[in-house]
Design an enzyme around this catalytic site. Structure first.
Site, PDB file in Angstrom:
ATOM      1  N   CYS A 252      -3.723  -6.045   6.192  1.00  0.00           N
ATOM      2  CA  CYS A 252      -4.769  -6.738   6.940  1.00  0.00           C
ATOM      3  C   CYS A 252      -4.108  -7.449   8.104  1.00  0.00           C
ATOM      4  O   CYS A 252      -3.589  -6.813   9.009  1.00  0.00           O
ATOM      5  CB  CYS A 252      -5.560  -7.676   6.050  1.00  0.00           C
ATOM      6  SG  CYS A 252      -4.572  -8.913   5.210  1.00  0.00           S
ATOM      7  N   ARG A 257      -6.089 -10.779   2.651  1.00  0.00           N
ATOM      8  CA  ARG A 257      -7.281  -9.981   2.369  1.00  0.00           C
ATOM      9  C   ARG A 257      -6.894  -8.670   1.701  1.00  0.00           C
ATOM     10  O   ARG A 257      -7.600  -8.172   0.823  1.00  0.00           O
ATOM     11  CB  ARG A 257      -8.044  -9.690   3.673  1.00  0.00           C
ATOM     12  CG  ARG A 257      -8.830 -10.862   4.190  1.00  0.00           C
ATOM     13  CD  ARG A 257      -9.462 -10.533   5.533  1.00  0.00           C
ATOM     14  NE  ARG A 257      -8.498 -10.486   6.627  1.00  0.00           N
ATOM     15  CZ  ARG A 257      -8.792 -10.150   7.876  1.00  0.00           C
ATOM     16  NH1 ARG A 257     -10.024  -9.806   8.180  1.00  0.00           N
ATOM     17  NH2 ARG A 257      -7.868 -10.155   8.814  1.00  0.00           N
TER      18      ARG A 257
END
Lengths: 305, 153
Positions: A252, A257
């Site tokens: 990410c 994430r």
């Protein structure tokens, strides 16, 4: 003594159902005194460094992704001695069942779980739905600080290779599946940072050529729980085109994430080889002469030069 | 000892309070500021378009400034909106509200941009999160400066 894993219909469909617990399971385990006798250690890990203090699940300790898990100087995680010290101070021993939960659909909790896994902590689980679901169900929270009986934790050196990819690993990996979990605007290169996170920007926008775009949040349902196995398969097999047995790298912007996606691929869908590229776009988008694809198409691999 | 002669008295007091504490207690104090941030007045809650988002903050923070006319000189009023699940952001907003609300524009514009560093929180909450607070102060100063230009023009 490991605590028996939860069995329910939704979890049973996952490849490793023992990695998740429900709010219901946790409430029962806490009521049975699992946290009191030290066999279960409940950890809250949030984006906001003060959120835990506004109210947390009774008995939970706090681990901050930034101040506790990242090295203060080098862009890296803490080392074996520092992790041992942190775990011991939180009452965690090597055989503790650690249940981690947090805000934003467990975004940071999954990151903390991934770091625990770098140190080979065997029994570490996520609370499905995290902090928000617990609170939405009207369950107990408290601002009372948790009394911790310090534990003993051995110094274990990190084992990065199985679940962590560095930039050179990703270059060598090109041609194998990549999952980009950022927003479509970041993927296409329209933005070089997430909306509202410009401090984590990059010199160049776009994505690693051939990476499939599956924003991390699509793996989570409205209530922050992971989607069912069928739904996850539709997402990662049908849409992203992964095949069972694939060697996958997820990335990410700084690797948080993508920890959420890493968890889904590794434990819920059962891919054996999934690595999280924590350097992610803040490294790739600033690196010199690495290949980048712009736009919403996956793009082609660069030809050798 | 750091001397901070340019800070307005209310803000100087807050800085002194933070500096008198050790790190964990500073976080507690920031948490208290997050709780004391006043809610928006109704005329603003009904008109979210009057607020401006500070995009540099990790969590949604909206703010606006207004000039209040007084016979002995105009003062600046500050209004913030940040969700309860963002206590760090709310805490920063609380510090700025208590330290700056009701001051003349010239006082606010004179505050050094690195004022947030004086709170001694950088290690406890990380430089990354401190940037949100600097951005908040920067936005307030820009808006105050713009309001001054508008009324002068």
């Amino acid at each position: 003594m490991p605590i028996a894993a939860e069995t329910n219909k939704k979890f049973a469909a996952y490849a490793h159902p023992d990695r998740l617990v429900s709010t219901h399971w946790l409430a029962d385990a806490l009521a049975a005194g699992a946290a009191a006798d030290g066999s279960l250690v409940l950890v809250e890990s949030d984006e906001d460094v003060l959120l835990y203090e506004t109210g947390h699940i009774p008995g939970a300790v706090k681990i901050d992704w930034h101040t506790d898990l990242n090295d203060e100087v080098t862009r890296d995680y803490v080392d074996g001695p520092a992790f041992a010290q942190l775990a011991a101070a939180k009452g965690i021993s090597r055989d503790s069942t650690v249940v981690i939960y947090g805000d934003k659909s467990n975004w940071w909790a999954a990151y903390a779980l991934w770091v625990f896994t770098l140190f080979g902590h065997e029994d570490v689980r996520l609370l499905d739905g995290g902090r928000d679901k617990w609170i939405a169900e009207g369950r107990d929270v408290t601002t009372k600080s948790t009394k911790v009986e310090p534990a003993e934790y051995p110094v274990v050196e990190r084992s990065d290779a199985p679940i962590r990819a560095f930039k050179d690993d990703v270059l060598a990996h090109l041609g194998n599946p990549l999952i980009d979990v950022r927003s479509p605007e970041e993927y296409s290169g329209q933005r070089t940072h997430m909306p509202a996170y410009p401090q984590e920007g990059a010199m160049r926008g776009g994505h690693i050529p051939t990476a499939a775009s599956i924003p991390w949040g699509r793996a989570a349902a409205q209530d922050g729980t992971y989607r069912s196995r069928d739904e996850l398969e539709a997402l990662y097999l049908d849409e992203a085109g992964l095949k069972p047995g694939d060697d996958v790298v997820a990335y990410c912007r700084i690797g948080e994430r993508s920890s959420h996606t890493w968890f889904a691929l590794k434990y819920l869908l059962g891919f054996d080889t999934v690595r999280n590229y924590d350097g992610s776009w803040t490294e790739w988008g600033n690196a010199v002469r690495v290949p980048i694809a712009k736009g919403s198409e996956r793009g082609d691999l660069p030809t050798a030069r | 000892m750091t001397t901070t002669p340019v800070l307005p008295p209310a803000l100087a007091d807050i800085v002194d309070d933070f500096q008198a504490l050790d790190e964990p207690e500073r976080l507690q104090l920031l948490l208290e500021f997050s709780r004391s941030l006043p809610p928006l007045p109704e005329r603003l809650t009904d008109h979210p378009e009057l607020l401006e988002q500070v995009v540099e903050c990790q969590t949604p923070l909206f703010l606006t400034v207004e000039t209040e006319k007084h016979d002995d000189g105009d003062v600046i009023r500050l209004f913030f909106k940040a969700p309860p699940e963002a206590p760090t952001t709310r805490g920063f907003a609380g510090v700025l509200h208590e330290g700056l609300d009701g001051l003349p524009a010239t006082d606010i514009l004179a505050i050094p941009d690195d004022m947030p560093d004086l709170l001694g929180l950088t290690r406890a909450i990380t430089p990354l999160r401190m940037r949100g607070m600097s951005a908040m102060l920067g936005r307030i100063k820009r808006k105050v400066a713009a309001a001054g230009r508008a009324s002068a023009g």
